[in-house]
Enzyme design. Structure first.
Site, PDB file in Angstrom:
ATOM      1  N   ASP A   1      71.031 -43.832  57.878  1.00  0.00           N
ATOM      2  CA  ASP A   1      71.251 -45.137  57.061  1.00  0.00           C
ATOM      3  C   ASP A   1      72.666 -45.671  56.560  1.00  0.00           C
ATOM      4  OD1 ASP A   1      68.494 -45.225  57.541  1.00  0.00           O
ATOM      5  OD2 ASP A   1      67.763 -44.988  55.583  1.00  0.00           O
TER       6      ASP A   1
ATOM      7  N   ASP B   1      65.216 -41.923  49.761  1.00  0.00           N
ATOM      8  CA  ASP B   1      64.834 -42.530  51.192  1.00  0.00           C
ATOM      9  C   ASP B   1      65.926 -42.703  52.294  1.00  0.00           C
ATOM     10  OD1 ASP B   1      65.499 -44.882  48.976  1.00  0.00           O
ATOM     11  OD2 ASP B   1      65.482 -46.085  50.936  1.00  0.00           O
TER      12      ASP B   1
ATOM     13  N   GLY C   1      63.646 -58.986  57.735  1.00  0.00           N
ATOM     14  CA  GLY C   1      63.331 -57.852  58.692  1.00  0.00           C
ATOM     15  C   GLY C   1      64.696 -57.929  59.784  1.00  0.00           C
TER      16      GLY C   1
END
Length: 498
Positions: free
Chosen positions: A271, A261, A135
């Site tokens: 991204d 994605d 994370g």
């Protein structure tokens, strides 16, 4: 909610968030707070982005700013969430993915307008979609994303933006231990092609339509009056994607991970991972060390952009209603790409009027660049100084090529072509320099900034930010930042690890 997050009422009172994405049904996301990072500090911040979301630049160095954009305390009105999506990764269906280390805080008006901008923290802790990850993001990749987002915006290429980077001395493990960081990303939306694929491949037609209706209402309301709004939506996303690919090719930008994605439904560059700007020209160059098959090489990007649009079209087929209508929407890709690329190349070559034979002239020049591995950015910048009637200004360009006789032959044809242009040399040079940047985020420049930042010296990150904000200007005091990369830079590699 933790005591840390309870500070929200005191956090940057001028910034009040809403979260329109949270109006979607519960299966679209998971509500959760960011995970606090110990003793965060500011690495760098973008004043233009702060102003775009209504923040006083004077607030950038306040403790509340650092705490809020690290995720240690919540902004007023924040409804933090992690979105679910799926996607094809390197051409293979990967199933459920989602925001594994990104948390959407909410959205705010852009400069007080009706347009709204979402604020997202990347590296803000574990989510239900983290899979095997921790994370977190590391300082290295956060600096690269921050600088490249802002560099791309200055180049006029559709992109998400970056408000700031905050760092912490907390370590996470990658190939080696690295310190953590959070980069705050800003965009009208972070919805991806994979957001649609998720519901299609999970056989959830109601959720698929809910998402499409949300996107139409919020981002493409002008398409609601179309005979088939879903077909119109796919058509517009396809067109924007094609034009984005043309922008990338024209400036020599390589994304590195063009998975579905990572593709924006607004046609934005999002991204940033193992990206790179072309240096020694090689159309087969692979900027991502992880991409062993070269799927996302420079020359493949337009094709993969089209492939990704087809993947989105497959997901939207139940909404559009027929294969024929879906194919019609996708058919705009090739012409949209070619028209935009042709427009951009004419600007790069200083040609204001299109003529038969221009494409061949362009192709021959790129072939010469390929043969000499001429630096992409310096080559086009030097081309802008070519005079119509004399070879006196040719040396800077000739120095970049091995086969100078072949280049001279091409320059003879180029000068003939310039005779039909109305601009004089000075005006054409000004026009070409406005289309051909002098300064790009070269990997070695980013690496120098990263190494200094790892020692808590953030001056080079700030300096690069200022230089890249004006990529078309001469900036004589920063001439060294436009030079060919040093020999040691040839060994730099970037991968999907961040």
């Amino acid at each position: 909610m933790t005591a840390t997050h309870d500070k929200a009422a005191q956090a940057l009172p001028a910034l009040i968030l809403d979260n329109s994405f949270a109006s979607l049904p519960a299966p679209f996301y998971t509500s959760l707070n960011p995970t606090a990072l110990p003793a965060p500090y500011l690495v760098c911040a973008s004043v233009p982005v702060a102003e775009a979301i209504g923040l006083d630049p004077a607030s950038l160095h306040l403790p509340d700013f650092v705490e809020s954009f690290t995720g240690n305390q919540l902004l007023n009105g924040s409804k933090p969430l992690a979105a679910v999506y799926s996607g094809h990764q390197f051409g293979v269906w990967a199933g459920q993915l989602g925001d594994g280390r990104a948390i959407l805080l909410g959205d705010v008006p852009a400069n007080g307008t009706q347009t709204r901008l979402e604020i997202q923290l990347k590296g803000s802790g574990l989510t239900p979609y983290s899979r095997m990850g921790d994370g977190r993001a590391v300082l290295r990749s956060s600096i690269r994303e921050f600088l490249c987002s802002e560099a791309m915006a200055a180049l006029g290429i559709p992109t998400s933006r970056a408000l700031c980077i905050t760092g912490s001395d907390q370590y996470v493990m990658r190939e080696k231990p690295e310190t953590s960081a959070v980069v705050t990303r800003v965009a009208p939306s972070f919805i991806r092609f994979g957001s649609f694929e998720h519901w299609y491949y999970n056989n959830k037609p109601e959720e698929l339509q809910t998402l499409a209706d949300f996107v139409l209402d919020k981002y493409y309301p002008e398409l609601l009056e179309a005979a088939n709004p879903y077909q119109a939506l796919l058509t517009e996303i396809t067109r924007r994607t094609a034009e984005l690919m043309a922008h990338w090719q024209a400036v020599g930008f390589m994304h590195g991970v063009m998975n579905t994605d990572n593709m924006s439904i607004l046609g934005l560059t999002i991204d940033y991972g193992p990206f790179g700007f072309m240096e020694a020209y090689d159309e087969g160059h692979i900027c991502n060390h992880t991409d062993s098959q070269g799927r996302y090489s420079y020359r493949m990007q337009p094709t993969i952009g089209h492939w990704n649009c087809h993947a989105l079209g497959q997901a939207m087929l139940p909404l559009i209603g027929s294969v024929e209508d879906t194919q019609a929407a996708l058919s705009v890709y090739k012409d949209s790409y070619q028209q935009k690329l042709d427009e951009l190349l004419h600007r790069k070559f200083g040609l204001s009027v299109k003529q038969d034979g221009d494409a061949e002239l362009f192709d021959r020049f790129f072939a010469l660049m390929q043969g000499s591995h001429a630096d992409f950015t310096l080559t086009f910048r030097a081309l802008s100084s070519i005079a119509r009637g004399t070879a006196e200004q040719d040396e800077d360009l000739r120095d970049l090529f091995i086969d100078r006789n072949a280049l001279d032959d091409w320059l003879g044809n180029y000068r003939e072509r310039l005779q039909s242009e109305s601009l004089d040399d000075a005006a054409r040079k000004t026009s070409m320099q406005a289309a051909n940047p002098k300064y790009i985020l070269r990997n070695y420049l980013a690496q120098i900034a990263i190494e200094k930042a790892e020692k808590k010296d953030f001056s080079e990150v700030e300096k690069l930010l200022q230089i890249l904000r004006n990529p078309f200007d001469e900036q004589p005091e920063h001439e060294s930042y436009a030079e060919l990369p040093p020999d040691w830079a040839k060994h730099l590699e970037v991968s999907c690890s961040s």
